[in-house]
Design a protein around this motif. Structure first.
Motif, short mmCIF file in Angstrom:
data_model
loop_
_atom_site.label_atom_id
_atom_site.label_comp_id
_atom_site.label_asym_id
_atom_site.label_seq_id
_atom_site.Cartn_x
_atom_site.Cartn_y
_atom_site.Cartn_z
N ASN A 378 -5.63 -5.42 -14.69
CA ASN A 378 -5.87 -6.84 -14.42
C ASN A 378 -5.70 -7.27 -12.97
N SER A 379 -5.52 -6.32 -12.05
CA SER A 379 -5.20 -6.69 -10.67
C SER A 379 -6.31 -7.50 -10.00
N GLU A 380 -7.56 -7.32 -10.42
CA GLU A 380 -8.63 -8.10 -9.77
C GLU A 380 -8.51 -9.59 -10.07
N ALA A 381 -7.76 -9.92 -11.13
CA ALA A 381 -7.52 -11.33 -11.46
C ALA A 381 -6.25 -11.86 -10.80
N VAL A 382 -5.65 -11.03 -9.94
CA VAL A 382 -4.44 -11.42 -9.22
C VAL A 382 -4.74 -11.58 -7.73
N TYR A 383 -5.18 -10.49 -7.10
CA TYR A 383 -5.42 -10.50 -5.66
C TYR A 383 -6.69 -11.29 -5.32
N ASN A 384 -6.68 -11.90 -4.13
CA ASN A 384 -7.87 -12.60 -3.62
C ASN A 384 -8.38 -13.67 -4.56
N THR A 385 -7.45 -14.36 -5.21
CA THR A 385 -7.83 -15.45 -6.12
C THR A 385 -7.38 -16.79 -5.55
N ILE A 386 -7.99 -17.86 -6.07
CA ILE A 386 -7.64 -19.21 -5.67
C ILE A 386 -7.53 -20.07 -6.93
N PRO A 387 -6.87 -21.21 -6.85
CA PRO A 387 -6.66 -22.04 -8.04
C PRO A 387 -7.96 -22.62 -8.60
N LEU A 388 -7.91 -22.91 -9.88
CA LEU A 388 -9.01 -23.58 -10.56
C LEU A 388 -8.41 -24.56 -11.55
N GLU A 389 -8.68 -25.82 -11.38
CA GLU A 389 -8.16 -26.80 -12.34
C GLU A 389 -8.74 -26.57 -13.72
N PRO A 390 -7.96 -26.80 -14.75
CA PRO A 390 -6.67 -27.50 -14.78
C PRO A 390 -5.46 -26.60 -14.57
N TYR A 391 -5.66 -25.39 -14.01
CA TYR A 391 -4.59 -24.44 -13.73
C TYR A 391 -4.01 -23.83 -15.01
N GLU A 392 -3.59 -24.68 -15.93
CA GLU A 392 -2.96 -24.19 -17.14
C GLU A 392 -3.17 -25.20 -18.26
N ASP A 393 -3.50 -24.69 -19.44
CA ASP A 393 -3.70 -25.54 -20.62
C ASP A 393 -3.14 -24.80 -21.82
N GLY A 394 -1.94 -25.19 -22.24
CA GLY A 394 -1.30 -24.45 -23.32
C GLY A 394 -0.97 -23.04 -22.85
#
Length: 482
Positions: A378-394
């Motif tokens: 899952n590292s590609e979903a960690v490094y070089n990422t930026i936020p996306l609203e709503p960030y967290e939902d449940g």
């Protein structure tokens, strides 16, 4: 003998170390130096780092430094046979220098474990508030390389240099934690007066020669670290009460107690440090302005994305420093913390406290191994990422790649169960799809999830086979290619 006698008695005090709170700055000045900008951007992309609090205090298994501070706070309480008198306690505490002998010290082992976990930078405590130096400074004999310390005869006695070299050889960004206040220095806590609290114990305006000597001492120690310890990426300065009086935020309780101007001339320190280390990130914690290149909320995760570069520094156990039989966060909790922190645009700086023998607990290694196994998929979903609203939902966490070509949807396991059970459908918020968009599950090439656009929005349809059995541990990540 003394260590065995005191460890249990000091355990309760050690657990209170996490109560020390640091507030983030209200203002932020983006660095103008292009080399600093480039390093800051790289640091923001690597997301995950290691912090280590280590010093002689590990021998007693107590909170780092704070028990010698004459304040009546939960994290400053003294315990054990020396606790009845302040001066007797401080003498015994400082005498730990003569017994500190971490013969199991092997920084290559630490670096290998951190690298396997996917960590990319390290911050090591070269000196905490008590003033004991884990490097071979020429400014004081209160150091691990002093002949007073049994470990001084060990080939690895210059502990900070050994740590920096080991992690640098494994490709880590290197950071030096350095405490601006120094409670051992006679130029900060002048023996003529008793210390009253964490602050300097005399008025620098009344005794300028004394304060100038302390400024020189601090400058020279930082110069040693910047000029003699190889390539450095981060100077991480703690002890935010050492600051210009004009910078005090009166809305912050602990800053209200700062009575003197404790300006150590950060402009001069920064200029010198960057002469030796071009592009150096400087983190003058809680002192807003040009020398706080990123902010450092402590033991907390912001609810929303922050506009400034930032990292959350949190402990793997309950304490910053080594405590025997400390309670460690689960692998599930740690991966969820990572997901939540990076979803708000921050970095996760995870602290582990080495033992007086010079190693981590088996539990710490086990946690890092679990994180590493998860990161392999899952590292590609960690490094070089930026936020996306709503960030967290449940239990759903959102991220996107920096180039905005991919969206990553984390489905977190239940807090009490590390296995992820997927529902038949995952409804997404604030997602727009192109006609060519497709979805996959990281680490599971055979699973055939589908995207569906409805009147209510976008959803992921989960294959029946993945609904019947655990789909993975800790967090399952869906990748949506736009």
């Amino acid at each position: 003998m003394m260590k065995r006698l005191l460890t249990g008695a000091f355990l309760a005090a050690a657990m209170l170390g996490q109560a020390q709170e640091h507030n983030t700055s209200a203002k932020y000045i983006y660095p103008s130096d292009t080399l600093v900008q480039q390093k800051l951007a790289h640091w923001q992309d690597i997301k995950f780092g290691l912090l280590m609090h280590w010093g002689t205090y590990s021998e007693w298994g107590i909170v780092e430094s704070w028990s010698i501070c004459p304040e009546d706070e939960g994290w400053t309480q003294r315990r054990g046979p020396y606790s009845q008198t302040y001066n007797g306690y401080v003498k015994a505490y400082e005498n730990l220098q003569t017994t500190f002998n971490p013969v199991q010290f092997n920084p290559q082992k630490w670096s290998a474990a951190a690298k396997e976990a996917g960590m990319k930078y390290v911050i090591f405590t070269t000196k905490h508030h008590d003033g004991f130096c884990m490097f071979d400074t020429k400014e004081t004999d209160y150091k691990v390389t002093s002949s007073k310390s049994p470990f001084s005869s060990n080939p690895k006695s210059n502990i900070a240099k050994e740590v920096f070299n080991a992690f640098r050889n494994d490709g880590f960004m290197i950071g030096a934690y350095f405490s601006k206040p120094d409670w051992h220095s006679p130029e900060y806590w002048w023996p003529y007066f008793p210390p009253k609290d964490r602050n300097v114990n005399y008025d620098p305006r009344k005794y300028p020669e004394k304060w100038n000597a302390f400024k020189k001492y601090t400058y020279n120690q930082i110069k040693e670290l910047m000029s003699e310890y190889g390539k450095m990426d981060i100077l991480w300065l703690d002890g935010g009460w050492v600051r210009p009086y004009s910078s005090i935020d009166q809305s912050v309780d602990w800053q209200k107690a700062i009575t003197y101007n404790q300006d150590i001339d950060m402009a001069s320190i920064a200029s010198m440090a960057r002469t030796y280390q071009p592009g150096l990130l400087i983190v003058d914690r809680t002192v807003e302005g040009e020398y706080e290149n990123y902010v450092t909320p402590e033991q907390t995760v912001p609810k929303k994305a922050m506009l400034t570069p930032w990292e959350s520094c949190l402990t793997m156990g309950n304490s910053w420093s080594y405590v025997p039989n400390d309670h460690y966060k689960s692998s599930n909790q740690l991966i969820h913390l990572l997901a939540r922190i990076i979803s708000r645009g921050g970095n996760f700086l995870l602290n582990i406290g080495p033992s007086p023998q010079g190693d981590w607990s088996d539990t710490a290694y086990s946690r890092l191994k679990d994180i590493g196994a998860w990161m392999k998929n899952n590292s590609e979903a960690v490094y070089n990422t930026i936020p996306l609203e709503p960030y967290e939902d449940g239990n759903v966490v959102y991220l996107q790649s920096r180039d905005k070509k991919n969206i990553y949807v984390y489905v977190l396991a239940d807090e009490k169960n590390e296995d992820v059970t997927l529902p038949a459908q995952i409804d997404l918020k604030n997602i727009s799809l192109s006609k060519s968009a497709k979805v996959s599950i990281l680490g599971n090439k055979s699973a055939k999830a589908k995207l569906q656009t409805t009147a209510a929005g976008v959803s992921i349809t989960v294959p029946a086979a993945l609904q019947k059995a655990p789909a993975g541990k800790y967090a399952v990540v869906f990748k949506i290619q736009l």
